[in-house]
Design a protein around this motif. Structure first.
Motif, PDB file in Angstrom:
ATOM      1  N   SER A   1     -30.076  10.491 -22.452  1.00 10.48           N
ATOM      2  CA  SER A   1     -28.869   9.690 -22.617  1.00 10.48           C
ATOM      3  C   SER A   1     -28.832   8.755 -21.423  1.00 10.48           C
ATOM      4  O   SER A   1     -29.178   9.154 -20.307  1.00 10.48           O
ATOM      5  CB  SER A   1     -27.610  10.557 -22.623  1.00 10.48           C
ATOM      6  OG  SER A   1     -27.443  11.194 -23.860  1.00 10.48           O
ATOM      7  N   ILE A   2     -28.409   7.526 -21.644  1.00  5.17           N
ATOM      8  CA  ILE A   2     -28.386   6.509 -20.592  1.00  5.17           C
ATOM      9  C   ILE A   2     -27.015   5.851 -20.613  1.00  5.17           C
ATOM     10  O   ILE A   2     -26.517   5.472 -21.681  1.00  5.17           O
ATOM     11  CB  ILE A   2     -29.485   5.452 -20.823  1.00  5.17           C
ATOM     12  CG1 ILE A   2     -30.862   6.129 -20.948  1.00  5.17           C
ATOM     13  CG2 ILE A   2     -29.469   4.406 -19.714  1.00  5.17           C
ATOM     14  CD1 ILE A   2     -31.894   5.309 -21.676  1.00  5.17           C
ATOM     15  N   ALA A   3     -26.397   5.733 -19.441  1.00  2.00           N
ATOM     16  CA  ALA A   3     -25.054   5.164 -19.341  1.00  2.00           C
ATOM     17  C   ALA A   3     -25.006   4.092 -18.270  1.00  2.00           C
ATOM     18  O   ALA A   3     -25.668   4.194 -17.232  1.00  2.00           O
ATOM     19  CB  ALA A   3     -24.043   6.258 -19.019  1.00  2.00           C
ATOM     20  N   ILE A   4     -24.193   3.096 -18.521  1.00  2.00           N
ATOM     21  CA  ILE A   4     -23.925   2.035 -17.550  1.00  2.00           C
ATOM     22  C   ILE A   4     -22.416   1.894 -17.439  1.00  2.00           C
ATOM     23  O   ILE A   4     -21.721   1.815 -18.457  1.00  2.00           O
ATOM     24  CB  ILE A   4     -24.569   0.706 -17.975  1.00  2.00           C
ATOM     25  CG1 ILE A   4     -26.101   0.858 -18.021  1.00  2.00           C
ATOM     26  CG2 ILE A   4     -24.157  -0.434 -17.037  1.00  2.00           C
ATOM     27  CD1 ILE A   4     -26.838  -0.321 -18.613  1.00  2.00           C
ATOM     28  N   VAL A   5     -21.920   1.886 -16.207  1.00  2.00           N
ATOM     29  CA  VAL A   5     -20.496   1.673 -15.961  1.00  2.00           C
ATOM     30  C   VAL A   5     -20.307   0.383 -15.179  1.00  2.00           C
ATOM     31  O   VAL A   5     -21.206  -0.078 -14.482  1.00  2.00           O
ATOM     32  CB  VAL A   5     -19.841   2.855 -15.195  1.00  2.00           C
ATOM     33  CG1 VAL A   5     -19.940   4.142 -16.006  1.00  2.00           C
ATOM     34  CG2 VAL A   5     -20.439   3.040 -13.805  1.00  2.00           C
TER      35      VAL A   5
ATOM     36  N   MET B   1     -25.557   3.095 -13.004  1.00  2.00           N
ATOM     37  CA  MET B   1     -26.381   3.459 -14.157  1.00  2.00           C
ATOM     38  C   MET B   1     -26.868   4.875 -13.987  1.00  2.00           C
ATOM     39  O   MET B   1     -27.297   5.260 -12.886  1.00  2.00           O
ATOM     40  CB  MET B   1     -27.560   2.489 -14.261  1.00  2.00           C
ATOM     41  CG  MET B   1     -28.402   2.648 -15.478  1.00  2.00           C
ATOM     42  SD  MET B   1     -29.558   1.249 -15.570  1.00  2.00           S
ATOM     43  CE  MET B   1     -30.347   1.631 -17.115  1.00  2.00           C
ATOM     44  N   GLY B   2     -26.807   5.661 -15.057  1.00  2.00           N
ATOM     45  CA  GLY B   2     -27.252   7.042 -14.999  1.00  2.00           C
ATOM     46  C   GLY B   2     -28.040   7.439 -16.221  1.00  2.00           C
ATOM     47  O   GLY B   2     -27.828   6.907 -17.307  1.00  2.00           O
ATOM     48  N   ALA B   3     -28.951   8.394 -16.032  1.00  2.00           N
ATOM     49  CA  ALA B   3     -29.719   8.952 -17.141  1.00  2.00           C
ATOM     50  C   ALA B   3     -29.723  10.457 -17.013  1.00  2.00           C
ATOM     51  O   ALA B   3     -29.690  11.008 -15.913  1.00  2.00           O
ATOM     52  CB  ALA B   3     -31.150   8.418 -17.146  1.00  2.00           C
ATOM     53  N   SER B   4     -29.784  11.134 -18.163  1.00  2.00           N
ATOM     54  CA  SER B   4     -29.851  12.583 -18.190  1.00  2.00           C
ATOM     55  C   SER B   4     -30.626  13.018 -19.420  1.00  2.00           C
ATOM     56  O   SER B   4     -30.586  12.359 -20.451  1.00  2.00           O
ATOM     57  CB  SER B   4     -28.444  13.182 -18.216  1.00  2.00           C
ATOM     58  OG  SER B   4     -28.510  14.597 -18.194  1.00  2.00           O
ATOM     59  N   GLY B   5     -31.334  14.132 -19.274  1.00  2.00           N
ATOM     60  CA  GLY B   5     -32.083  14.679 -20.397  1.00  2.00           C
ATOM     61  C   GLY B   5     -33.438  15.196 -19.998  1.00  2.00           C
ATOM     62  O   GLY B   5     -33.993  16.087 -20.630  1.00  2.00           O
ATOM     63  N   GLY B   6     -33.985  14.660 -18.930  1.00  2.00           N
ATOM     64  CA  GLY B   6     -35.265  15.141 -18.419  1.00  2.00           C
ATOM     65  C   GLY B   6     -35.027  15.917 -17.142  1.00  2.00           C
ATOM     66  O   GLY B   6     -33.910  16.335 -16.845  1.00  2.00           O
TER      67      GLY B   6
ATOM     68  N   LEU C   1     -26.357  -8.328 -18.823  1.00  2.00           N
ATOM     69  CA  LEU C   1     -27.131  -7.543 -17.861  1.00  2.00           C
ATOM     70  C   LEU C   1     -27.183  -6.080 -18.294  1.00  2.00           C
ATOM     71  O   LEU C   1     -28.237  -5.440 -18.233  1.00  2.00           O
ATOM     72  CB  LEU C   1     -26.541  -7.657 -16.456  1.00  2.00           C
ATOM     73  CG  LEU C   1     -27.243  -6.827 -15.372  1.00  2.00           C
ATOM     74  CD1 LEU C   1     -28.728  -7.165 -15.277  1.00  2.00           C
ATOM     75  CD2 LEU C   1     -26.552  -7.041 -14.026  1.00  2.00           C
ATOM     76  N   ALA C   2     -26.071  -5.542 -18.755  1.00  2.00           N
ATOM     77  CA  ALA C   2     -26.045  -4.152 -19.222  1.00  2.00           C
ATOM     78  C   ALA C   2     -27.015  -3.950 -20.383  1.00  2.00           C
ATOM     79  O   ALA C   2     -27.731  -2.937 -20.435  1.00  2.00           O
ATOM     80  CB  ALA C   2     -24.633  -3.755 -19.623  1.00  2.00           C
ATOM     81  N   ASN C   3     -27.074  -4.897 -21.297  1.00  2.00           N
ATOM     82  CA  ASN C   3     -28.000  -4.796 -22.427  1.00  2.00           C
ATOM     83  C   ASN C   3     -29.455  -4.857 -21.969  1.00  2.00           C
ATOM     84  O   ASN C   3     -30.303  -4.109 -22.469  1.00  2.00           O
ATOM     85  CB  ASN C   3     -27.728  -5.887 -23.459  1.00  2.00           C
ATOM     86  CG  ASN C   3     -26.453  -5.650 -24.230  1.00  2.00           C
ATOM     87  OD1 ASN C   3     -26.002  -4.517 -24.393  1.00  2.00           O
ATOM     88  ND2 ASN C   3     -25.852  -6.727 -24.711  1.00  2.00           N
ATOM     89  N   GLN C   4     -29.752  -5.743 -21.033  1.00  2.00           N
ATOM     90  CA  GLN C   4     -31.117  -5.836 -20.504  1.00  2.00           C
ATOM     91  C   GLN C   4     -31.526  -4.535 -19.817  1.00  2.00           C
ATOM     92  O   GLN C   4     -32.646  -4.040 -20.013  1.00  2.00           O
ATOM     93  CB  GLN C   4     -31.224  -6.991 -19.514  1.00  2.00           C
ATOM     94  CG  GLN C   4     -31.133  -8.363 -20.131  1.00  2.00           C
ATOM     95  CD  GLN C   4     -31.157  -9.432 -19.062  1.00  2.00           C
ATOM     96  OE1 GLN C   4     -32.002  -9.419 -18.173  1.00  2.00           O
ATOM     97  NE2 GLN C   4     -30.224 -10.378 -19.137  1.00  2.00           N
ATOM     98  N   LEU C   5     -30.631  -3.999 -18.998  1.00  2.00           N
ATOM     99  CA  LEU C   5     -30.917  -2.736 -18.309  1.00  2.00           C
ATOM    100  C   LEU C   5     -31.098  -1.591 -19.308  1.00  2.00           C
ATOM    101  O   LEU C   5     -32.005  -0.766 -19.166  1.00  2.00           O
ATOM    102  CB  LEU C   5     -29.805  -2.407 -17.316  1.00  2.00           C
ATOM    103  CG  LEU C   5     -29.744  -3.274 -16.066  1.00  2.00           C
ATOM    104  CD1 LEU C   5     -28.426  -3.067 -15.333  1.00  2.00           C
ATOM    105  CD2 LEU C   5     -30.935  -2.979 -15.155  1.00  2.00           C
ATOM    106  N   MET C   6     -30.242  -1.555 -20.313  1.00  2.00           N
ATOM    107  CA  MET C   6     -30.330  -0.490 -21.315  1.00  2.00           C
ATOM    108  C   MET C   6     -31.648  -0.562 -22.076  1.00  2.00           C
ATOM    109  O   MET C   6     -32.294   0.464 -22.321  1.00  2.00           O
ATOM    110  CB  MET C   6     -29.141  -0.572 -22.274  1.00  2.00           C
ATOM    111  CG  MET C   6     -29.099   0.568 -23.263  1.00  2.00           C
ATOM    112  SD  MET C   6     -28.948   2.215 -22.511  1.00  2.00           S
ATOM    113  CE  MET C   6     -27.259   2.152 -21.927  1.00  2.00           C
ATOM    114  N   ASP C   7     -32.055  -1.758 -22.445  1.00  2.00           N
ATOM    115  CA  ASP C   7     -33.317  -1.910 -23.174  1.00  2.00           C
ATOM    116  C   ASP C   7     -34.505  -1.488 -22.302  1.00  2.00           C
ATOM    117  O   ASP C   7     -35.428  -0.813 -22.788  1.00  2.00           O
ATOM    118  CB  ASP C   7     -33.493  -3.344 -23.667  1.00  2.00           C
ATOM    119  CG  ASP C   7     -32.536  -3.689 -24.805  1.00  2.00           C
ATOM    120  OD1 ASP C   7     -31.955  -2.763 -25.424  1.00  2.00           O
ATOM    121  OD2 ASP C   7     -32.352  -4.898 -25.062  1.00  2.00           O
ATOM    122  N   ALA C   8     -34.488  -1.855 -21.029  1.00  2.00           N
ATOM    123  CA  ALA C   8     -35.580  -1.473 -20.127  1.00  2.00           C
ATOM    124  C   ALA C   8     -35.602   0.038 -19.909  1.00  2.00           C
ATOM    125  O   ALA C   8     -36.668   0.659 -19.901  1.00  2.00           O
ATOM    126  CB  ALA C   8     -35.441  -2.209 -18.787  1.00  2.00           C
ATOM    127  N   ALA C   9     -34.441   0.645 -19.752  1.00  2.00           N
ATOM    128  CA  ALA C   9     -34.366   2.095 -19.567  1.00  2.00           C
ATOM    129  C   ALA C   9     -34.826   2.825 -20.822  1.00  2.00           C
ATOM    130  O   ALA C   9     -35.537   3.834 -20.746  1.00  2.00           O
ATOM    131  CB  ALA C   9     -32.948   2.508 -19.200  1.00  2.00           C
TER     132      ALA C   9
END
Length: 141
Positions: free
Chosen positions: A34-38, A118-123, A14-22
């Motif tokens: 940057s995209i992180a999943i905990v 899940m978090g993202a940063s950079g924009g 699931l983490a890989n699927q979410l990361m690929d979609a993000a």
């Protein structure tokens, strides 16, 4: 055994699927994320820093994912809950390590159960929110 608590957490798949979609959405917005999943305990499960992401985004993305799993709410909702109480507004982000109260972090909820963050940063915070929300909508629905 009755003295043991069991919990469900985000899987590698699931983490890989979410990361690929993000990542796909981040490419559309400019590759600066940057995209992180905990997991449900707040421990880093998956992380990706795209080529154009500033250094500050590395820690912030992870902190947004961590914050989202603390109470199971998006990071931008923390502000609404603390803004009218000065001791919380200034104390919570200072006293609770890694708490981030601006947009870009969301809980990962599957079948009504919190399984990670899940978090993202950079924009901008709105773009960070978009990257994560787009991934969650595409993968989990």
């Amino acid at each position: 055994m009755t003295n043991v608590l069991k919990h469900t957490t985000v899987s590698n798949d699931l983490a890989n699927q979410l990361m690929d979609a993000a990542t796909s959405r981040a490419h559309e917005l400019g590759d600066r994320f940057s995209i992180a999943i905990v997991d449900v305990s707040g421990v880093l499960k998956n992380f990706r820093r795209l080529d154009a992401c500033p250094l500050v985004g590395v820690d912030v993305a992870q902190d947004k994912a961590y914050t989202a799993v603390l109470k199971g709410i998006p990071t931008h909702e923390w502000y609404e809950g603390i803004k009218d109480n000065p001791s919380h507004l200034y104390g919570v982000p200072a006293a609770i390590s890694r708490v981030t109260i601006f947009g870009g972090g969301y809980p990962i909820i599957v079948d009504g159960e919190l399984v990670g963050g899940m978090g993202a940063s950079g924009g901008s915070y709105l773009e960070d929110m978009d990257v994560v929300k787009s991934a969650l909508d595409a993968v989990i629905g």
